[in-house]
Enzyme design. Sequence first.
Site, PDB file in Angstrom:
ATOM      1  N   ASP A 272       0.792  -1.006   0.145  1.00  0.00           N
ATOM      2  CA  ASP A 272       0.047  -0.028  -0.184  1.00  0.00           C
ATOM      3  C   ASP A 272       0.877   1.307   0.000  1.00  0.00           C
ATOM      4  O   ASP A 272       1.357   1.689   0.779  1.00  0.00           O
ATOM      5  CB  ASP A 272      -0.887  -0.099   1.260  1.00  0.00           C
ATOM      6  CG  ASP A 272      -1.954   1.120   1.284  1.00  0.00           C
ATOM      7  OD1 ASP A 272      -1.727   1.751   0.070  1.00  0.00           O
ATOM      8  OD2 ASP A 272      -2.541   1.512   2.217  1.00  0.00           O
ATOM      9  N   LYS A 279       1.434   7.942   0.344  1.00  0.00           N
ATOM     10  CA  LYS A 279       2.141   7.854   1.792  1.00  0.00           C
ATOM     11  C   LYS A 279       3.281   8.712   1.997  1.00  0.00           C
ATOM     12  O   LYS A 279       4.135   8.424   1.020  1.00  0.00           O
ATOM     13  CB  LYS A 279       2.285   6.744   2.285  1.00  0.00           C
ATOM     14  CG  LYS A 279       0.757   5.773   2.551  1.00  0.00           C
ATOM     15  CD  LYS A 279       1.070   4.542   3.197  1.00  0.00           C
ATOM     16  CE  LYS A 279      -0.280   3.492   3.379  1.00  0.00           C
ATOM     17  NZ  LYS A 279      -1.247   4.267   4.341  1.00  0.00           N
ATOM     18  N   ARG A 353     -10.944  -0.408   2.365  1.00  0.00           N
ATOM     19  CA  ARG A 353     -12.517  -0.715   2.270  1.00  0.00           C
ATOM     20  C   ARG A 353     -13.324  -0.900   0.955  1.00  0.00           C
ATOM     21  O   ARG A 353     -14.142  -1.568   0.948  1.00  0.00           O
ATOM     22  CB  ARG A 353     -13.166   0.604   3.091  1.00  0.00           C
ATOM     23  CG  ARG A 353     -12.850   1.997   2.267  1.00  0.00           C
ATOM     24  CD  ARG A 353     -12.858   3.128   3.300  1.00  0.00           C
ATOM     25  NE  ARG A 353     -11.956   3.220   4.031  1.00  0.00           N
ATOM     26  CZ  ARG A 353     -11.905   4.236   4.978  1.00  0.00           C
ATOM     27  NH1 ARG A 353     -12.771   5.264   5.070  1.00  0.00           N
ATOM     28  NH2 ARG A 353     -10.830   4.408   5.798  1.00  0.00           N
TER      29      ARG A 353
HETATM   30  N1  BES Z   1      -3.093   0.495   5.211  1.00  0.00           N
HETATM   31  C1  BES Z   1      -3.560   1.640   5.912  1.00  0.00           C
HETATM   32  C2  BES Z   1      -3.731   1.357   7.337  1.00  0.00           C
HETATM   33  C3  BES Z   1      -2.606   1.102   8.073  1.00  0.00           C
HETATM   34  C4  BES Z   1      -1.804   2.072   8.647  1.00  0.00           C
HETATM   35  C5  BES Z   1      -2.318  -0.061   8.402  1.00  0.00           C
HETATM   36  C6  BES Z   1      -0.623   1.582   9.338  1.00  0.00           C
HETATM   37  C7  BES Z   1      -1.266  -0.549   9.324  1.00  0.00           C
HETATM   38  C8  BES Z   1      -0.430   0.323   9.608  1.00  0.00           C
HETATM   39  C9  BES Z   1      -4.737   1.989   5.122  1.00  0.00           C
HETATM   40  O1  BES Z   1      -4.964   1.520   3.668  1.00  0.00           O
HETATM   41  C10 BES Z   1      -4.694   3.502   5.040  1.00  0.00           C
HETATM   42  O2  BES Z   1      -3.913   4.064   4.440  1.00  0.00           O
HETATM   43  N2  BES Z   1      -5.569   4.137   5.953  1.00  0.00           N
HETATM   44  C11 BES Z   1      -5.851   5.596   5.857  1.00  0.00           C
HETATM   45  C12 BES Z   1      -7.167   5.767   5.847  1.00  0.00           C
HETATM   46  C13 BES Z   1      -7.297   7.241   5.538  1.00  0.00           C
HETATM   47  C14 BES Z   1      -6.636   7.794   4.208  1.00  0.00           C
HETATM   48  C15 BES Z   1      -8.894   7.762   5.920  1.00  0.00           C
HETATM   49  C16 BES Z   1      -5.188   6.066   7.397  1.00  0.00           C
HETATM   50  O3  BES Z   1      -5.359   5.353   8.275  1.00  0.00           O
HETATM   51  O4  BES Z   1      -4.403   7.170   7.191  1.00  0.00           O
HETATM   52 MG    MG Z   2      -4.326   2.965   2.473  1.00  0.00          MG
HETATM   53 ZN    ZN Z   3      -4.082  -0.206   3.266  1.00  0.00          ZN
END
Ligand code: BES
Ligand code: MG
Ligand code: ZN
Length: 504
Positions: A272, A279, A353
Amino acid sequence: MTTPTILFQKSDDAKADTIVLGVFEKNTLSDMAEIVNDNLDGGIAAFLKDNTSFTAKSGQTIKMTVQGQSYNQIILLGLGDPKTLNTQDTENAGGKLFGALKVANAKQTNILLNGSVDYKNISATELAVHLAVGLHLKSYKFEKYKTGDKEKTSGVKKIVITTNAHLEATKSYKAHKSACDGVFLARDLINEPPNTLHPESYAELVKKELKPLEVEVEILDEKKMQKLGMGALLAVGQGSIRESRLVIMKWNGNKKSKKSPLALVGKGVTFDTGGISLKPGADMDLMKMDMGGSAAVVGAMKAIASRKAKANVIGIIGLVENMPSDRAYRPGDIITSYAGKTIEVLNTDAEGRLVLADALTYVQKKYNPDTIIDLATLTGAIMVALGYEYCGAFANDNDLWETISESADQTNEKFWRMPLDEAYRKEMESDVADLKNLGSLGRWGGACSAAGFLEHFIEGKTKWAHIDIAGTAWWKSDKPTTPKGGTGFAVRTLDAFVKNSYEK
Ligand code: BES
Ligand code: MG
Ligand code: ZN
């Protein structure tokens, strides 16, 4: 990977360089420690008098060197208060003991547990078995990519647990061992780097692992998913050169049952990057663990199939790689999910999601499950709420939550219930499409609004739980029964859940 052989026997004559003896709080010696102490003319008691830092807290260890015996070292293992000692403490003590054995370079160990103690919360069989489970779980290593001498790092070869309950322990440990096999598979999958574990290779690996156990494995490629209209899952994967996959695993362990099956659904983002909503660079390597939910599902399927569970379980994992590229989906895109609901993409990093939405719809359309449990490393927000200690569990049914919670307690994994609410569902409605993938409050309550989004894809009265394991799928440092790295979290709870709700 070579993990030490662990076995149970009655007589205490196993050849060993190291023996382990239990000590209870206030340094009360266990029966076997008492006997050895007598043989050594009070040597253990004298040693403890000199080493006041050892208080026999459960899991505490101390090494004593001895001369003129068939063994050359004793490790004293704290077991705390026998009145409160339970299976969780025992597993943790086993894990810590493994660490001590490694440091002491104990090649052949004899753990002497015979004797009668008035435990309240644990039987002699459970004591032996859960100590073994803790030892075994902690012995995991991911060393596939180390080219040096692997033998050097694996000094602990054989552990014999001497107990009067050896027969029951051997039998009971076998079932626990299948669950551990599932945990080890999940850890391997999570630890595997994203250049070798991508959706296509992952799908093939699942087939290779599970088919020999008589799990039916079906793989949907992009063409098939396009035909079905899985616009949400496919959008996430479209930026990657690697094709997306949906893998369906079927375990039919109870052919007579008329009850609809249990469905386990997992997020399998093999890497991801965040996509166009890229990110930050720091720690991005950890996003190889963004398939931790799917690994828990695959591990659980392995566990239940290995022990031939009398239950019908469908596992579904959505496998994609979330990459930025000229073909990637964008913030602002409106996509159509398999359920027919349109989704406005506001952040391409809220991709899990979208993958889950189509996987959830697929399993409901095709298998009409009575209960669904989905698992995902879904939000950073769950880590803000619960850190690395607990996963967050959302459930639309109290009995379902109770059984999950009970299963988690039995397996030494920590689950904390989180709220589902109409308000979170509403928060995910878009002005221009049916839904949006980012809540109006952004990251505030982000784990809850993510669950609210998923709830839009649960049909009718299906019992459903969503488990956010973002904080527990990967640990940066060792825990009592888990070396750092991929944890395999939730495999054992799912295995116990199947036992508790379908095999009783
Ligand atoms: N894979 C991430 C969540 C995650 C973060 C898992 C750290 C393990 C460790 C997920 O896809 C994500 O990026 N979520 C975002 C959502 C936001 C953009 C609403 C987040 O948590 O920042
Ligand atoms: Mg993500
Ligand atoms: Zn993710």
